[in-house]
Design an enzyme around this catalytic site. Structure first.
Site, PDB file in Angstrom:
ATOM      1  N   ILE A   1       0.808  -1.209   0.000  1.00 44.13           N
ATOM      2  CA  ILE A   1       0.000   0.000   0.000  1.00 44.13           C
ATOM      3  C   ILE A   1       0.847   1.268   0.000  1.00 44.13           C
ATOM      4  O   ILE A   1       0.316   2.372  -0.153  1.00 44.13           O
ATOM      5  CB  ILE A   1      -0.949  -0.012   1.217  1.00 44.13           C
ATOM      6  CG1 ILE A   1      -2.161   0.884   0.956  1.00 44.13           C
ATOM      7  CG2 ILE A   1      -0.222   0.390   2.498  1.00 44.13           C
ATOM      8  CD1 ILE A   1      -3.251   0.737   1.986  1.00 44.13           C
ATOM      9  N   GLU A   2       2.171   1.107   0.130  1.00 38.49           N
ATOM     10  CA  GLU A   2       3.050   2.282   0.170  1.00 38.49           C
ATOM     11  C   GLU A   2       3.892   2.384  -1.111  1.00 38.49           C
ATOM     12  O   GLU A   2       3.432   2.901  -2.113  1.00 38.49           O
ATOM     13  CB  GLU A   2       3.909   2.243   1.436  1.00 38.49           C
ATOM     14  CG  GLU A   2       3.047   2.336   2.703  1.00 38.49           C
ATOM     15  CD  GLU A   2       3.857   2.395   3.974  1.00 38.49           C
ATOM     16  OE1 GLU A   2       4.668   3.330   4.111  1.00 38.49           O
ATOM     17  OE2 GLU A   2       3.681   1.511   4.833  1.00 38.49           O
ATOM     18  N   MET A   3       5.111   1.851  -1.101  1.00 38.05           N
ATOM     19  CA  MET A   3       5.956   1.964  -2.290  1.00 38.05           C
ATOM     20  C   MET A   3       5.885   0.715  -3.169  1.00 38.05           C
ATOM     21  O   MET A   3       6.244   0.756  -4.348  1.00 38.05           O
ATOM     22  CB  MET A   3       7.392   2.273  -1.870  1.00 38.05           C
ATOM     23  CG  MET A   3       7.513   3.628  -1.170  1.00 38.05           C
ATOM     24  SD  MET A   3       9.098   3.930  -0.349  1.00 38.05           S
ATOM     25  CE  MET A   3      10.178   4.172  -1.752  1.00 38.05           C
TER      26      MET A   3
END
Length: 328
Positions: free
Chosen positions: A138-140
């Site tokens: 969900i981030e990088m």
């Protein structure tokens, strides 16, 4: 003659009483000051990650490097923006493909003084924390093997990793973590008005800020917000408006950890809004009221809220000074 002597005696008594009052006031404030610590100029450095200028520079480049994300456009600095108190000033972080995370982005300013990282404390150190956002979907959203391979494509990274770690084959995930952590240990904000006040500058705090400091102690806020980062790095149960996040429980599975979160630092809190794990509170005054209600079981009067708010503005220090790196 007797009148003159009487007036002289009265003046002497008045002066003595004034000095006595000042001495009492100094002793009283010393009692309050003992609950606070100035922010050290240098963060603790672990034995297995020595701090060197070139390692810090490498870590800085990696912090701003978007090509270690799946999209090629997200870096650590996307959510930890230096211009925004090393946060993103939105309720919950936005990551890969516009996904919205479950939690508010905590600042990395002075994170080196905390006993654990993330809201739920799932990482104990900056080194343990560093790689999580890179590979989080969900981030990088970049597998570490691919992130490492991407870095190996650039001669400047090959050269810098070799210089820092003493090997021509030094670009590995562990060394990425060591470098990022070294840079983050430089993100310290000294010289706040509170720090100057603790160092002896009595004019560093306004009268209202002094009242706020006294209220902060008298109400018991220092039980959790203490130490150089104004955080005990412990986990405390709190349910703020709109939050269903189970917090520390998701890490430990212990019933007592449901809705428990690590005490956030109050350093630079006036800059790192919105507040709480879900970012649902944008007003510092409202955050103070919620904390008093949830943690102290009390409703603070408006004047005391305003005094504490003024005091928290005195926790803003000097921002780290560095040049944004030119990436290869």
């Amino acid at each position: 003659m007797k009148l003159r002597q009487s007036l002289g005696l009265l003046a002497g008594l008045t002066l003595g009483m004034g000095l006595g009052t000042a001495a009492v006031a100094d002793a009283d404030m010393a009692r309050y000051k003992q609950f606070f610590e100035p922010l050290p100029a240098i963060a603790p450095i672990p034995a297995d990650n020595s701090q060197t200028a070139v390692k810090v520079e490498l870590g800085k480049m990696l912090f701003f490097e978007p090509r270690i994300s799946a999209s090629g456009v997200i870096s650590c600095a996307t959510c930890h923006n230096p211009a925004l108190g090393f946060t993103d000033r939105i309720p919950r972080a936005v990551g890969h493909m516009g996904q919205v995370g479950e939690r508010n982005t905590p600042t990395v300013l002075n994170a080196a003084f905390l006993g654990s990282q993330f809201w739920d404390g799932r990482a104990a150190t900056l080194e343990e924390q560093a790689l999580g956002p890179i590979e989080a979907d969900i981030e990088m959203a970049m597998p570490l093997e691919q992130a490492v391979q991407r870095l190996r494509e650039f001669d400047v990274y090959q050269e810098m990793f070799a210089e820092v770690f003493g090997s021509d084959d030094a670009i590995h995930a562990d060394n990425v973590a060591l470098s990022l952590a070294a840079f983050q240990r430089t993100l310290i904000t000294p010289n706040s008005p509170l720090d100057r006040y603790l160092a002896g500058d009595e004019k560093a705090l306004s009268d209202q800020q002094v009242r706020g400091m006294r209220a902060f102690v008298d109400r018991g806020c220092v039980a959790c917000h203490r130490g150089p980062a104004l955080s005990d790095s412990q986990f405390h149960r709190i349910q703020v408006p709109g939050s269903t996040d189970l917090g520390r429980y998701l890490v430990t599975g212990e019933e007592q950890d449901k809705f428990a979160f690590r005490t956030p630092t109050l350093r630079n809190v006036a800059l790192t809004y919105p507040y709480f794990n879900n970012g649902n509170v944008s007003s510092l005054a409202e955050a103070i009221r919620i904390m008093a209600r949830e943690m102290l079981n009390t409703e603070l009067p408006d004047n005391e809220v305003e005094d504490m708010k003024a005091f928290m503005h005195a926790l803003t220090g000097d921002m780290p000074q560095f040049a944004i790196p030119a990436l290869p």
